[in-house]
Design an enzyme around this catalytic site. Structure first.
Site, PDB file in Angstrom:
ATOM      1  N   LYS A 109      33.874  34.486 -10.317  1.00 36.87           N
ATOM      2  CA  LYS A 109      33.095  33.881  -9.236  1.00 36.87           C
ATOM      3  C   LYS A 109      33.556  34.349  -7.866  1.00 36.87           C
ATOM      4  O   LYS A 109      32.771  34.421  -6.932  1.00 36.87           O
ATOM      5  CB  LYS A 109      33.121  32.358  -9.329  1.00 36.87           C
ATOM      6  N   LYS A 209      27.277  35.926 -19.628  1.00 40.03           N
ATOM      7  CA  LYS A 209      26.854  34.605 -20.110  1.00 40.03           C
ATOM      8  C   LYS A 209      25.715  34.058 -19.245  1.00 40.03           C
ATOM      9  O   LYS A 209      25.648  34.355 -18.048  1.00 40.03           O
ATOM     10  CB  LYS A 209      28.036  33.635 -20.143  1.00 40.03           C
ATOM     11  N   LYS A 212      23.772  29.006 -14.494  1.00 38.72           N
ATOM     12  CA  LYS A 212      22.845  28.367 -13.544  1.00 38.72           C
ATOM     13  C   LYS A 212      22.846  29.096 -12.219  1.00 38.72           C
ATOM     14  O   LYS A 212      21.838  29.171 -11.538  1.00 38.72           O
ATOM     15  CB  LYS A 212      23.274  26.922 -13.301  1.00 38.72           C
TER      16      LYS A 212
HETATM   17  P1  ATP Z   1      27.446  27.681 -12.915  1.00 36.59           P
HETATM   18  O1  ATP Z   1      26.919  29.082 -12.968  1.00 36.59           O
HETATM   19  O2  ATP Z   1      27.051  26.938 -11.689  1.00 36.59           O
HETATM   20  O3  ATP Z   1      28.930  27.615 -13.217  1.00 36.59           O
HETATM   21  P2  ATP Z   1      26.928  27.042 -15.673  1.00 36.59           P
HETATM   22  O4  ATP Z   1      25.663  27.474 -16.286  1.00 36.59           O
HETATM   23  O5  ATP Z   1      28.159  27.813 -15.997  1.00 36.59           O
HETATM   24  O6  ATP Z   1      26.691  26.929 -14.100  1.00 36.59           O
HETATM   25  P3  ATP Z   1      28.370  24.537 -15.811  1.00 36.59           P
HETATM   26  O7  ATP Z   1      27.849  23.331 -15.106  1.00 36.59           O
HETATM   27  O8  ATP Z   1      29.475  25.303 -15.172  1.00 36.59           O
HETATM   28  O9  ATP Z   1      27.124  25.516 -16.076  1.00 36.59           O
HETATM   29  O10 ATP Z   1      28.821  24.145 -17.276  1.00 36.59           O
HETATM   30  C1  ATP Z   1      28.287  23.026 -17.987  1.00 36.59           C
HETATM   31  C2  ATP Z   1      28.588  23.165 -19.457  1.00 36.59           C
HETATM   32  O11 ATP Z   1      27.750  24.190 -20.034  1.00 36.59           O
HETATM   33  C3  ATP Z   1      30.026  23.596 -19.765  1.00 36.59           C
HETATM   34  O12 ATP Z   1      30.466  22.889 -20.915  1.00 36.59           O
HETATM   35  C4  ATP Z   1      29.909  25.062 -20.100  1.00 36.59           C
HETATM   36  O13 ATP Z   1      30.928  25.507 -20.995  1.00 36.59           O
HETATM   37  C5  ATP Z   1      28.542  25.114 -20.762  1.00 36.59           C
HETATM   38  N1  ATP Z   1      27.922  26.436 -20.608  1.00 36.59           N
HETATM   39  C6  ATP Z   1      27.638  27.036 -19.440  1.00 36.59           C
HETATM   40  N2  ATP Z   1      27.046  28.215 -19.664  1.00 36.59           N
HETATM   41  C7  ATP Z   1      26.976  28.365 -21.008  1.00 36.59           C
HETATM   42  C8  ATP Z   1      26.469  29.399 -21.868  1.00 36.59           C
HETATM   43  N3  ATP Z   1      25.929  30.499 -21.372  1.00 36.59           N
HETATM   44  N4  ATP Z   1      26.541  29.217 -23.207  1.00 36.59           N
HETATM   45  C9  ATP Z   1      27.100  28.092 -23.724  1.00 36.59           C
HETATM   46  N5  ATP Z   1      27.592  27.087 -22.966  1.00 36.59           N
HETATM   47  C10 ATP Z   1      27.537  27.219 -21.628  1.00 36.59           C
HETATM   48 MG    MG Z   2      30.015  27.337 -15.053  1.00 36.24          MG
END
Ligand code: ATP
Ligand code: MG
Length: 343
Positions: A109, A209, A212
């Protein structure tokens, strides 16, 4: 009863990676444990968020969690329980900086440089705008505080958060051994990963991966995406040049689509092989798209019926209950460290 804790940031729009990696599990195990599920708004602001948008996203995320079936008594808004930030500070003081700078998510990040040329470019960029907040570096300590505050036994997360839960254990261990006065202060948490869908990859780039905060219309499938949008995104997903599904050696894009299908339908490995071996990519994508549309439909229907009052009530109920547990842990921590407590 053992306790489960997890969190999700109100950044961007929740996607099927969040659902398959974490949220689906949250709902599944919530009554087997004493459950606390947090909307971690204090984590979201480690990168700048537009205030109006953040507020809307917090409400939208709460609505989605209720629609997924999370009990309103389990839903906690992190910033409503001030002990999260307070414990984070106390833990910051027992965490070596080197533990934080080696975190994969921080490096990704913060877009830290990998090659020498990158180092130069990075340094120039840093001089221009020092955009990486101290909060981003401290992020895993705040996450450790979220988990340890509730003495959680189990933390259901996606694969990307495994390293942070391990760090939480390291911090807990270090605290327990630095301050052993009244026995062990913190419970050691264990990671709980789903067997399929622990790491859903981006549809546009299956090496990364799904996230969001990643831009690009074709990157993620949002939990509230219309069926037509879901179909379009999956039909455009990156695959490879093989003629059809090579089940024993699929490329990253095809492997990702198969995992999405398997996680939504809970199919066995045998069913997957029988159904998809040799299937042409066009048909594969249509089949996966229909499974995703069908899997999200009930969530979307319930989401439309959630009212703002239900969300406020959930935040109040969940955060009050959590606040009690939080206060008692914090008193224990302060006492162990020799800070003065009256109760
Ligand atoms: P950001 O990019 O803002 O970090 P994010 O998509 O990584 O958003 P988080 O809010 O950080 O989402 O994570 C919420 C939950 O979703 C965590 O348990 C994380 O491990 C899971 N998660 C996030 N992305 C993935 C993915 N691509 N596959 C499986 N689990 C995920
Ligand atoms: Mg995340």
């Amino acid at each position: 009863m053992k306790r489960v804790l997890s969190g999700i940031q109100p950044t961007g729009s929740p996607h099927i990676g969040n659902y398959l990696g974490a949220l689906k599990n949250w709902a599944k195990i919530q009554y087997d444990y004493d459950s606390i599920y947090c909307i971690v708004d204090l984590h979201a602001i480690t990168a700048y968020q537009d205030p109006k948008e953040l507020n809307t996203k917090i409400q939208q995320l709460a609505g989605i969690l209720l629609a997924i079936g999370i009990d309103k008594k389990s839903l906690v808004l992190q910033s409503r329980v001030p002990e999260h930030a307070e414990l984070a500070w106390l833990l910051t003081c027992v965490t070596p900086v080197g533990w934080l700078t080696r975190m994969t998510q921080f490096k990704a990040k913060a877009k830290l440089p990998k090659t020498f040329d990158d180092v130069i470019e990075y340094a120039v960029e840093q001089m221009r705008e020092s955009a990486i907040s101290d909060g981003l570096l401290q992020y895993p300590v705040l996450m450790a505080a979220d988990i340890l505050l509730y003495q959680a036994d189990v933390v259901p997360v996606g694969d990307d958060q495994k390293q942070h839960v391990e760090l939480t254990r390291d911090i807990a261990q270090r605290f327990n051994s630095l301050y052993p006065e009244n026995g062990e202060t913190f419970t050691m948490p264990a990671t709980h990963l789903p067997t399929v869908g622990a790491r859903v990859m981006g549809l546009d780039d299956p090496e990364k991966k799904m996230s969001k905060s990643e831009p690009g219309a074709g990157h993620a499938i949002g939990l509230l995406d219309e069926p037509s949008v879901i179909r379009k995104k999956i039909m455009r997903a990156t695959t490879d040049s093989k003629p059809g599904v090579d089940f024993d050696d699929p490329g990253a894009g095809v492997r990702n689509l198969l995992a999405i299908y398997q996680a939504f339908t809970e199919s066995t490995n045998e069913d997957m092989r029988a159904r998809f071996s040799g299937m042409r990519y066009g048909d594969l994508k249509k089949t996966v798209a229909e499974a995703v549309v069908a899997g999200l439909e009930p969530i979307q229907q319930r989401y439309r019926k959630i009212t703002p009052e239900q969300i406020t009530e959930a935040f109040r109920l969940g955060s009050e209950r959590a606040g009690e547990i939080a206060k008692s842990t914090l008193t224990k921590v302060k006492r162990a460290m020799g800070l003065f407590t009256f109760d």
